[in-house]
Enzyme design. Structure first.
Site, PDB file in Angstrom:
ATOM      1  N   GLU A   1      73.682  69.814  78.895  1.00  0.00           N
ATOM      2  CA  GLU A   1      72.964  70.039  77.629  1.00  0.00           C
ATOM      3  C   GLU A   1      71.473  70.153  77.907  1.00  0.00           C
ATOM      4  O   GLU A   1      70.941  69.402  78.721  1.00  0.00           O
ATOM      5  CB  GLU A   1      73.176  68.854  76.689  1.00  0.00           C
ATOM      6  CG  GLU A   1      74.603  68.629  76.283  1.00  0.00           C
ATOM      7  CD  GLU A   1      74.730  67.429  75.359  1.00  0.00           C
ATOM      8  OE1 GLU A   1      74.930  67.629  74.161  1.00  0.00           O
ATOM      9  OE2 GLU A   1      74.610  66.290  75.843  1.00  0.00           O
TER      10      GLU A   1
ATOM     11  N   LYS B   1      71.815  65.320  80.174  1.00  0.00           N
ATOM     12  CA  LYS B   1      70.909  65.822  79.126  1.00  0.00           C
ATOM     13  C   LYS B   1      69.695  66.418  79.815  1.00  0.00           C
ATOM     14  O   LYS B   1      69.384  66.080  80.959  1.00  0.00           O
ATOM     15  CB  LYS B   1      70.471  64.676  78.223  1.00  0.00           C
ATOM     16  CG  LYS B   1      71.643  64.004  77.533  1.00  0.00           C
ATOM     17  CD  LYS B   1      71.476  63.988  76.033  1.00  0.00           C
ATOM     18  CE  LYS B   1      72.621  63.311  75.332  1.00  0.00           C
ATOM     19  NZ  LYS B   1      73.552  64.214  74.677  1.00  0.00           N
TER      20      LYS B   1
ATOM     21  N   HIS C   1      84.956  62.728  76.734  1.00  0.00           N
ATOM     22  CA  HIS C   1      85.102  64.188  76.766  1.00  0.00           C
ATOM     23  C   HIS C   1      85.522  64.711  78.148  1.00  0.00           C
ATOM     24  O   HIS C   1      86.454  65.500  78.276  1.00  0.00           O
ATOM     25  CB  HIS C   1      83.795  64.866  76.366  1.00  0.00           C
ATOM     26  CG  HIS C   1      83.244  64.403  75.051  1.00  0.00           C
ATOM     27  ND1 HIS C   1      84.051  64.060  73.991  1.00  0.00           N
ATOM     28  CD2 HIS C   1      81.974  64.225  74.613  1.00  0.00           C
ATOM     29  CE1 HIS C   1      83.290  63.695  72.959  1.00  0.00           C
ATOM     30  NE2 HIS C   1      82.029  63.792  73.317  1.00  0.00           N
TER      31      HIS C   1
HETATM   32  C1  BG6 Z   1      78.789  63.684  71.548  1.00  0.00           C
HETATM   33  C2  BG6 Z   1      77.748  62.911  72.293  1.00  0.00           C
HETATM   34  O1  BG6 Z   1      80.024  63.052  71.614  1.00  0.00           O
HETATM   35  O2  BG6 Z   1      78.904  64.977  72.126  1.00  0.00           O
HETATM   36  C3  BG6 Z   1      76.407  63.629  72.300  1.00  0.00           C
HETATM   37  O3  BG6 Z   1      77.572  61.635  71.676  1.00  0.00           O
HETATM   38  C4  BG6 Z   1      76.574  65.062  72.802  1.00  0.00           C
HETATM   39  O4  BG6 Z   1      75.454  62.942  73.104  1.00  0.00           O
HETATM   40  C5  BG6 Z   1      77.711  65.752  72.065  1.00  0.00           C
HETATM   41  O5  BG6 Z   1      75.346  65.735  72.591  1.00  0.00           O
HETATM   42  C6  BG6 Z   1      78.012  67.096  72.684  1.00  0.00           C
HETATM   43  O6  BG6 Z   1      78.944  67.770  71.900  1.00  0.00           O
HETATM   44  P1  BG6 Z   1      78.963  69.354  71.839  1.00  0.00           P
HETATM   45  O7  BG6 Z   1      80.151  69.690  71.026  1.00  0.00           O
HETATM   46  O8  BG6 Z   1      77.663  69.764  71.209  1.00  0.00           O
HETATM   47  O9  BG6 Z   1      79.048  69.817  73.257  1.00  0.00           O
END
Ligand code: BG6
Length: 489
Positions: free
Chosen positions: A212, A336, A236
């Site tokens: 990210e 991040k 995830h």
């Molecule tokens: C969340 C996390 O579960 O998933 C966040 O708490 C993260 O920190 C987010 O930014 C990312 O999700 P996606 O769907 O935007 O990739």
């Protein structure tokens, strides 16, 4: 399957998740005509707001997050479904208005969505039970974080399990609602092509990355007590790993799929203090540039503790001790403030055994399958092909499947799909209690080690791919992360 009538109760109804994701998801399904005419969304919050005040908040805070084309009639119809109930979730004496608001008709499905901090789950379930609201036709949805270690996850399972049966509990991991994750199931089990190759004999390694560009922003209060391992990897990334590595389930039914995922989690090789140090890299971002813009370091973000040692990046080499996967490294990575925002799975096949061409075997890029979850959804299969012309020269070429191009049908965001599944009573894309515990069990030694160890995360500049140690982690096996191995044009 058409939905039956429902009352969807959002605890944390005025919170960030409801405003940003849940209400917009329900709106999208409403204008797609998926919701029964009298279905309602009951938003529960602590604020002593009137219905009008709450709807004004929805208008100003939630509506801007709606991606669907503006539709004044649709919006007016949607907000009529919303009912605001003010109560203190931890105080059983305040549940009266919720009892009043809910329809007492067994044909109406009740869903309690707990978009609250996890330490409230047990108490809310208890209070619902004492108020006579935990009926057999009700379901409960638990949002992450589902605990912060094995003990707290077990506690949640135990306490929620005292009120709701496992078949009524929906533990959300929104990555499982993403289109491409389900496409991975389709790819693996709807085609004959890959399954014979999907094993240690033909696969050299698997990389799973969720990167990210965003930093921690205004979530410091939560994030600093969590870190990348708890926030992204324990859930995830491990869920993606399960879908890649699981044995073919006998059907798509909830328990068949969840049994297969559980087997993967239980087969993950446990870390020892020695292997931990060799196979895990944690990092924390320092100031840098993202998209050409200067961004502060983690420790300079609003509300960051000065000497925080919370990791914002983690890379792990995992192994699965089964006949299918023994010896195949699975590299998991998330961070991040990285150089790019993407989520992808790269399955790299082995090198050809012998070259019949006037090129050494080493000049052949091993085949790879790249499954992209975001920003675009699709997959590419990298093959060696002959370059046009007289000489027999081979070069890597891509066979590309862009899901958006291929299927022009409207998309559904992960929360839309998962909410529909909850309302339909479809559990396949939700984690079972034993899966959750198995994931924590594997992660726990890492957390313990970091707690006892006085080393700190390695700094990396914002806007990069993380600490150099992450390249060394994979480099020791003679491999590279995908972006490092991309052929130059
Ligand atoms: C969340 C996390 O579960 O998933 C966040 O708490 C993260 O920190 C987010 O930014 C990312 O999700 P996606 O769907 O935007 O990739």
């Amino acid at each position: 399957m058409a939905l039956t009538d429902f009352d969807l109760v959002l605890f944390g109804g005025s919170g960030d998740l409801s405003m940003r994701k849940l209400l917009p998801a329900m709106f999208a399904r409403d204008i797609a005509n998926d919701l029964p005419a009298s279905a309602r969304i009951i938003c529960v919050g602590r604020h002593d707001w009137s219905q009008e005040e709450f709807l004004a908040t929805v208008e100003s805070t939630s509506k801007p997050h709606i991606k669907t084309a503006p539709n004044a009639n649709g919006w007016a119809k949607f907000i009529q479904r919303i009912v605001y109930v003010s109560l203190n979730a931890t105080d059983p004496a305040t549940y009266g208005p919720l009892v009043e608001a809910l329809r007492k008709d067994d044909a109406v499905t009740r869903v309690y969505y707990l978009a609250t901090p996890p330490h409230l789950f047990a108490q809310i379930c208890d209070n619902l039970d004492n108020a006579g609201l935990a009926t057999p036709n009700s379901r409960v949805v638990l949002e992450k974080p589902l605990g912060r270690d094995l003990a707290s996850a077990k506690q949640i399972n135990l306490e929620v399990g005292k009120v709701f049966a496992e078949s009524q509990i929906y533990r959300i991991d929104h990555y499982l609602g993403k289109e491409t994750v389900q496409n991975l199931l389709a790819l693996r089990f709807g085609n004959i092509l890959f399954e014979p190759l999907w094993r240690r004999e033909w696969i050299s390694d698997v990389q799973i990355t969720i990167a990210e560009k965003i930093g921690v922003g205004n979530r410091m209060g939560y994030y600093d007590t969590s870190g990348a391992l708890r926030d992204m990897l324990q859930n995830h990334l491990l869920q993606l790993l399960c879908i890649v590595a699981m044995e073919p389930p006998t059907s798509i039914s909830p328990d068949a799929v969840r049994d297969a995922k559980l087997q993967v989690l239980r087969s993950l090789k446990r870390f020892t203090p020695t292997t931990l140090a060799q196979n895990i890299v944690r990092g924390q971002y320092r100031a840098g540039h993202v998209d050409g813009k200067a961004v502060p370091s983690y420790r300079e973000e609003p509300d960051a503790p000065q000497k925080s040692s919370t990791e914002t990046f983690v890379a792990i080499k995992a192994e699965i001790d089964t006949w299918r996967w023994a010896g195949v490294p699975f590299y998991l990575r998330t961070g991040k403030r990285m150089a790019d925002s993407l989520a992808e799975i790269v399955v790299r096949f082995k090198q050809i055994p012998h070259s019949i061409f006037n090129q050494p075997t080493s000049s052949f890029q091993p085949n790879s399958l790249v499954i992209r979850l975001q920003p675009d959804e699709g997959l590419s299969l990298n093959l060696m092909a002959k370059t046009p012309g007289d000489s027999m020269r081979l070069k890597q070429a891509e066979l590309e499947l862009d899901f958006r191009e291929q299927f022009k049908t409207p998309r559904m965001d992960a929360y839309e799909r998962l909410l529909l599944d909850v309302l339909r009573g479809q559990l396949t894309l939700f984690m079972r209690g034993d899966e959750l515990e198995a994931a924590w069990e594997w992660v726990e030694p890492i957390l313990d080690h970091w707690e006892e160890d006085d080393s700190v995360p390695i700094p990396y500049s914002a806007g990069t791919w993380g600490p150099a140690a992450a390249s060394a982690l994979i480099g020791r096996d003679g491999l590279q992360w995908r972006e490092e191995a991309l052929p130059e044009d």
